[in-house]
Design an enzyme around this catalytic site. Structure first.
Site, PDB file in Angstrom:
ATOM      1  N   GLU A  60       0.958  -1.085  -0.138  1.00 53.13           N
ATOM      2  CA  GLU A  60       0.071  -0.086   0.102  1.00 53.13           C
ATOM      3  C   GLU A  60       0.896   1.193  -0.223  1.00 53.13           C
ATOM      4  O   GLU A  60       2.066   1.219   0.689  1.00 53.13           O
ATOM      5  CB  GLU A  60      -0.853   0.061   1.100  1.00 53.13           C
ATOM      6  CG  GLU A  60      -1.903   1.368   1.225  1.00 53.13           C
ATOM      7  CD  GLU A  60      -2.767   1.291   2.278  1.00 53.13           C
ATOM      8  OE1 GLU A  60      -3.856   2.084   2.275  1.00 53.13           O
ATOM      9  OE2 GLU A  60      -2.783   0.341   3.124  1.00 53.13           O
ATOM     10  N   GLU A 381     -12.126  -3.610   4.390  1.00 50.45           N
ATOM     11  CA  GLU A 381     -12.334  -3.219   5.991  1.00 50.45           C
ATOM     12  C   GLU A 381     -13.523  -2.040   6.047  1.00 50.45           C
ATOM     13  O   GLU A 381     -13.572  -1.308   6.906  1.00 50.45           O
ATOM     14  CB  GLU A 381     -10.997  -2.424   6.412  1.00 50.45           C
ATOM     15  CG  GLU A 381      -9.971  -3.201   6.816  1.00 50.45           C
ATOM     16  CD  GLU A 381      -8.778  -2.459   7.223  1.00 50.45           C
ATOM     17  OE1 GLU A 381      -9.109  -1.334   7.750  1.00 50.45           O
ATOM     18  OE2 GLU A 381      -7.749  -3.196   7.563  1.00 50.45           O
TER      19      GLU A 381
END
Length: 826
Positions: A60, A381
């Protein structure tokens, strides 16, 4: 990544009675140097098959992992697209210094590209200088660097380009001549000496417009534009997959596209189509983590890197339901449909023929062959499981209809348990989802306690992708706890099909998140202790688990003990009528705050004072404002208190079992932006959630709180009604093992983690396996607090040979160690 507000969730049970876990201060068996264990192997048994792709990496763009990191570009803000809309400290000239006349221009019609509108107008006799990343532009003596610039000039205009630092020139100056409309000009430098503080300067003899000023090292990983040392460290892991590009980076942002009329919008969510094609046509966009990303490292480069290191590509696309603390879902059906189509186009870009639109774009970038995409994840998430799943089903249906061989991965939210987690798993099971992505960042204690997490998962239900996990630090004790947990992942490889530590990279001067696997600056990189553990496991996976058992630690019996505390988190609150009563009715503490607060010790932030007979915390922005009172030796007591939220985003917290500032339990009422009530446990400053339910705290209402601690059982009452209870008696098991078989070599691989301060003398019974006398041994051993750095490698593998293998033999595993024995079978 999970929430932007990092609360390390931790499972502090007190130290195990028979062992001294490295994560619990002080060995219980301090007089002992050796603890005896036994491992029994069943070589005829058949455990779970382990896929080649089980362990991978998650990339990321956090901690400047891309620009200034894995992406080898040395110029920061090369297209002058930084701005206050993205970061209040930014301007189009961030990282640039100018002399003479220099003005940035945001021109929707005259810029280089609609996605890179801003350029620099440089006057005659003027110059512009870039300072790169960290301390400056890094160059190495004898290495070649490719310079390029897009320029527009009304007349023939010489540009002089120099590389220099405070000590003078770093390479011979170069000159290019701009003329006419926008065009790209190139030059090549060969560095005459090393520098980490270099600067790149472009000077103009006449007025000129400049954009996309670039300096790239010629020597990149496999010639594909990635910083070589970082890419090599990732490749050395031999990861089975690469998950990209996020993370919170993917599912947050404006959830908007470019304005159709102008073709431009500065701030927008991450969208893969922005990241492919010619570099000068790619957007520069605001990053969720507080800085800008250039998209020079885009989807094509991610696919190419995965291919270069022999890993499976695993992209994540937004489901248009934000997580990471934002919690909203789009109601724009047209936008949702467009993103679903974008996902179908992504699969075509990866796998489609060159005769199709997106396969043709891939081929034009230099890769006519497909990238062999097999897995794709939707969402990340989300805290709104119902809203997410309604959209996920639409994505999955569209993908399966057109590409039935693509496995579409769902997720279970940002935590290892709780209402969101339970709801998400229920929905995933009911819809027969192939795989569910779980994320959690917990304490070392939690990882040592929960090795058996997946033992009870449904073998016929959705498989697990453990897409993000880590304990709360980069010390060796963190790596030990993760290693112990990984033995449980392997034992359950029929359920846990994919797993990746996170985050992968961190630039030491731009850190948004800790811990991280690989650290770097502009001239060096180093693997953490956690990296060494991941590398050891990834390079010695095996093909199948061989059943084995080992000695374990009995449940904890010593009572929970500690003082009591009061706290707030981004709220103001008032407390009154605190009483602590022993199980025998003895009053241990009584305070109605009619006098002073001398019995309370302020150990956190915030501002506490007595107001109208109450103890009040008045700083609405402060987090973890703990005050505590009492004796750390208290146990078996009732804690009662009245609490009132006065203002702010959350509720209030009442602590018990308080040992010190980093070790305690607290009942967090109205946490997580006043959506959840939970009991959290802190060890060494990190936190784990032990029990949680949805819950909101009203402003101005006085709540009666009663916490009963009996032995290791805790029961909690809110306004006279039992809210919940738990028993915290699970030991932090310091001795963990798993055995696998390598089909290629025939080796039995005995993997043992000894996360305690005593050696583990272990009787190993191979159960009649035909084994040679010698075992190849790889050991990681260090002090619990040891960390790796640019200059010190405190945690590194040591290879040796053990010449004492038999059907039954004894091996002593050192204190604080991870040991792999590769035993060749005859």
């Amino acid at each position: 990544m999970p929430r932007t507000r990092t609360r390390w969730r931790l499972g502090l049970t007190a130290a195990a009675l028979l062992v001294a876990s490295v994560v619990v201060p002080g060995p219980v068996h301090a007089a002992a140097d050796v603890t005896d264990y036994a491992i029994t192997v069943d070589p005829k048994g058949s455990g779970a098959k382990i896929d080649d792709t089980m362990y991978g990496v998650f990339f990321e763009d956090i901690n400047r992992a891309a620009d200034g990191g894995l992406y080898a570009e040395l110029v920061q803000n090369r297209s002058f697209e930084y701005g206050t809309a993205d970061n209040r400290s930014y301007t189009p000239l961030t990282s640039w210094a100018t002399t003479g006349t220099a003005t940035t221009v945001d021109d929707g019609g005259g810029g280089l590209d609609a996605r890179n509108r801003t350029y620099l107008a440089l006057g005659a006799g003027s110059s512009v200088t870039n300072s790169g990343y960290n301390t400056g532009v890094r160059v190495e003596s004898g290495k070649t660097y490719d310079f390029s610039v897009w320029a527009r000039a009304d007349a023939r205009t010489p540009l002089t380009v120099t590389l220099h630092d405070a000590d003078g020139a770093l390479a011979e100056a170069r000159q290019v001549t701009a003329r006419g409309g926008w065009a790209k000009y190139r030059a090549r430098f060969t560095a005459a000496r090393d520098s980490t503080t270099g600067r790149l300067t472009v000077a103009a003899d006449a007025p000129v417009a400049l954009d996309m000023i670039s300096l790239l090292p010629r020597d990149t990983y496999k010639g594909h534009g990635l910083r070589k040392d970082l890419a090599e460290k990732i490749a050395a892991l031999h990861p089975g997959f690469v998950r990209f590009p996020g993370g919170c980076l993917v599912n947050t942002g404006s959830m908007q596209g470019y304005d159709e009329a102008s073709g431009y919008q500065r701030r927008r969510s991450y969208q893969w189509k922005d990241t492919i094609g010619p570099i000068e046509q790619r957007a520069t966009n605001s990053n969720f983590w507080g800085y800008n990303q250039s998209y020079g490292l885009g989807y094509y480069e991610y696919f190419q890197f995965a291919e270069d290191i022999g890993a499976m590509p695993l992209p994540v696309v937004p489901a248009l339901v934000t997580g990471c603390g934002q919690n909203k879902a789009t109601d724009d059906d047209a936008l949702l449909k467009r993103h679903i189509q974008d996902t179908l186009d992504l699969i075509e870009f990866a796998n489609g023929p060159v005769t199709g639109e997106w396969g043709r774009k891939r081929a034009a970038m230099g890769h006519p062959k497909p990238f062999h995409l097999t897995h794709l994840e939707v969402g990340n998430e989300e805290n709104l499981p119902d809203e997410f799943f309604a959209r996920f089903k639409q994505f999955r249906a569209a993908v399966q209809a057109k590409y039935p061989n693509i496995e579409v991965i769902s997720n279970a939210g940002p935590d290892d348990s709780g209402t969101t987690f339970d709801t998400a798993w229920k929905l995933n099971k009911e819809a027969d989802v192939d795989m569910v992505d779980e994320h959690y960042y917990n304490s070392t204690q939690w990882f040592l306690q929960n090795n058996d997490r997946y033992d009870s998962y449904d073998r016929n239900g959705p498989k697990v992708f453990l897409g993000e996990y880590a304990s709360g630090g980069n010390t060796f004790k963190n790596a030990l706890a993760e290693a112990a947990y990984m033995t449980g992942l392997e034992r359950n490889a029929d359920v846990v099909k994919l797993a990746s530590y996170a985050p992968l990279l961190a630039n030491e001067d731009y850190v948004q998140w800790r811990p991280d696997m690989i650290w770097f600056n502009n001239h060096a990189s180093w693997g953490s202790a956690d990296y060494e553990v991941q590398k050891l496991f990834m390079n010695n996976v095996g093909d199948r688990v061989v059943p084995s058992t080992a000695t374990t630690t009995p449940s904890l019996s010593a009572p929970i003990s500690g003082a009591v505390g009061l706290s707030t988190w981004a709220t103001t609150a008032a407390y009154d009528d605190v009483s602590v009563t022993g199980a025998d009715g003895t009053t241990l503490l009584g305070d109605d705050f009619s006098g002073d607060a001398s019995r309370w010790t302020h150990t956190g932030g915030g501002s506490w004072s007595l107001e109208d007979g109450q103890y009040v915390q008045t700083d609405v922005g402060a987090e973890n404002t703990m005050v505590s009172a009492g004796d750390p030796a208290w146990h078996d007591y009732d804690l009662r208190v009245k609490a009132t939220k006065k203002a702010g985003k959350e509720g209030f917290l009442v602590a018990f079992g308080v040992k010190d500032t980093g070790n305690y339990y607290w009942w967090n009422l109205g946490g997580w932006n006043n959506t959840t009530t939970a009991v959290e446990q802190a060890v060494d400053g990190g936190k784990s959630t032990l029990i949680s339910k949805p819950g909101t705290i009203e402003t101005g209402k006085a709540y009666d709180i009663d916490i009963k601690v009996r032995g290791r059982q805790v029961t909690l009452y809110l306004d006279g009604q039992e809210w919940g209870s738990f028993k915290d008696d699970k030991p932090a098991e310091p001795f963990r093992q798993v055995v696998t078989r390598d089909a290629r070599t025939g080796d039995l691989i005995v993997k043992v983690v000894n996360a305690q301060a005593a050696d583990a003398r272990t009787a190993i019974d191979l159960g009649g396996a035909k084994a040679g006398r010698k075992a190849a041994v790889t050991t990681l051993q260090a002090a619990p607090e040891a960390v790796n750095s640019e200059t010190v490698t405190a945690v590194a593998p040591v290879k040796s040979t053990f010449d004492g293998v038999a059907d039954k033999f004894t091996y002593t595993f050192p204190a604080n160690s991870v040991t792999f024995l590769r035993i060749r079978q005859r």
